[in-house]
Design a protein around this motif. Sequence first.
Motif, PDB file in Angstrom:
ATOM      1  N   UNK A 199       0.789  -1.068   0.147  1.00  0.00           N
ATOM      2  CA  UNK A 199      -0.058   0.002   0.155  1.00  0.00           C
ATOM      3  C   UNK A 199       0.967   1.268   0.114  1.00  0.00           C
ATOM      4  N   UNK A 200       0.325   2.241  -0.735  1.00  0.00           N
ATOM      5  CA  UNK A 200       1.042   3.390  -0.809  1.00  0.00           C
ATOM      6  C   UNK A 200       0.451   4.365   0.380  1.00  0.00           C
ATOM      7  N   UNK A 201       0.732   5.355   0.617  1.00  0.00           N
ATOM      8  CA  UNK A 201       0.385   6.233   1.565  1.00  0.00           C
ATOM      9  C   UNK A 201       1.237   6.309   2.699  1.00  0.00           C
ATOM     10  N   UNK A 202       0.976   7.311   3.887  1.00  0.00           N
ATOM     11  CA  UNK A 202       1.662   7.572   5.023  1.00  0.00           C
ATOM     12  C   UNK A 202       0.883   6.718   6.177  1.00  0.00           C
ATOM     13  N   UNK A 203       1.781   6.274   7.068  1.00  0.00           N
ATOM     14  CA  UNK A 203       1.528   5.564   8.339  1.00  0.00           C
ATOM     15  C   UNK A 203       2.537   4.295   8.541  1.00  0.00           C
ATOM     16  N   UNK A 204       2.672   3.929   9.804  1.00  0.00           N
ATOM     17  CA  UNK A 204       3.567   3.169  10.246  1.00  0.00           C
ATOM     18  C   UNK A 204       2.925   1.757  10.467  1.00  0.00           C
ATOM     19  N   UNK A 205       1.613   1.720  10.741  1.00  0.00           N
ATOM     20  CA  UNK A 205       0.946   0.657  11.015  1.00  0.00           C
ATOM     21  C   UNK A 205       0.291   0.105   9.647  1.00  0.00           C
ATOM     22  N   UNK A 206      -0.577  -0.975   9.752  1.00  0.00           N
ATOM     23  CA  UNK A 206      -1.072  -1.250   8.572  1.00  0.00           C
ATOM     24  C   UNK A 206      -2.238  -0.480   7.849  1.00  0.00           C
ATOM     25  N   UNK A 207      -2.644   0.617   8.666  1.00  0.00           N
ATOM     26  CA  UNK A 207      -3.489   1.730   8.109  1.00  0.00           C
ATOM     27  C   UNK A 207      -2.701   2.708   7.664  1.00  0.00           C
ATOM     28  N   UNK A 208      -3.091   3.074   6.422  1.00  0.00           N
ATOM     29  CA  UNK A 208      -2.188   4.302   5.599  1.00  0.00           C
ATOM     30  C   UNK A 208      -3.134   5.299   5.276  1.00  0.00           C
ATOM     31  N   UNK A 209      -2.576   6.436   4.992  1.00  0.00           N
ATOM     32  CA  UNK A 209      -3.358   7.771   5.065  1.00  0.00           C
ATOM     33  C   UNK A 209      -2.992   8.264   3.666  1.00  0.00           C
ATOM     34  N   UNK A 210      -3.928   8.339   2.585  1.00  0.00           N
ATOM     35  CA  UNK A 210      -3.589   8.947   1.424  1.00  0.00           C
ATOM     36  C   UNK A 210      -4.073  10.351   0.862  1.00  0.00           C
TER      37      UNK A 210
END
Length: 161
Positions: A100-111
Amino acid sequence: MNKKSNLLFLIILICFTSCDKKRIFDEYKSVGQTWHKDSVVSFSFSQKDTLKPYNLFVNLRNNNKYPYNNLFLIVELEQPNKQTIVDTLEYQMANAEGTLLGDGFTETKESKLFYKEKYQFKNSGTYNVYIQHAVRHSGKITGVENLDGILDVGFRIESTE
């Protein structure tokens, strides 16, 4: 919490909110565990400035349950005069390996996905934004009924200055 903890929390909160000087509007809405194809996420905001350009974004929070490399969205921008601009957009959500692309250190990403760059609002008043997913399986006409992995949908307006 004790007084020191409360003070530290307040200082951190102020730092995070005051450091975002470009933010004009920023709001998220949860779509639950799955995003149904008929579920439309809506935002309403008041805009007075018709002279300066702004950058408009669709923001997403997603997790590893999102099964595709890309995402198709239908975004409607309803102006105060009730004229509506409708765009069908495609965004890449994962790289070729499926990460996954996006920001975040966990499995949840923010795009933070560009919707309109240097957009100038033509009318002052209340605007409405409607966002709906339009994901389809390859070669199929009907849309994906329940889209897994999208947790929250957001809309953001930033000053270009």
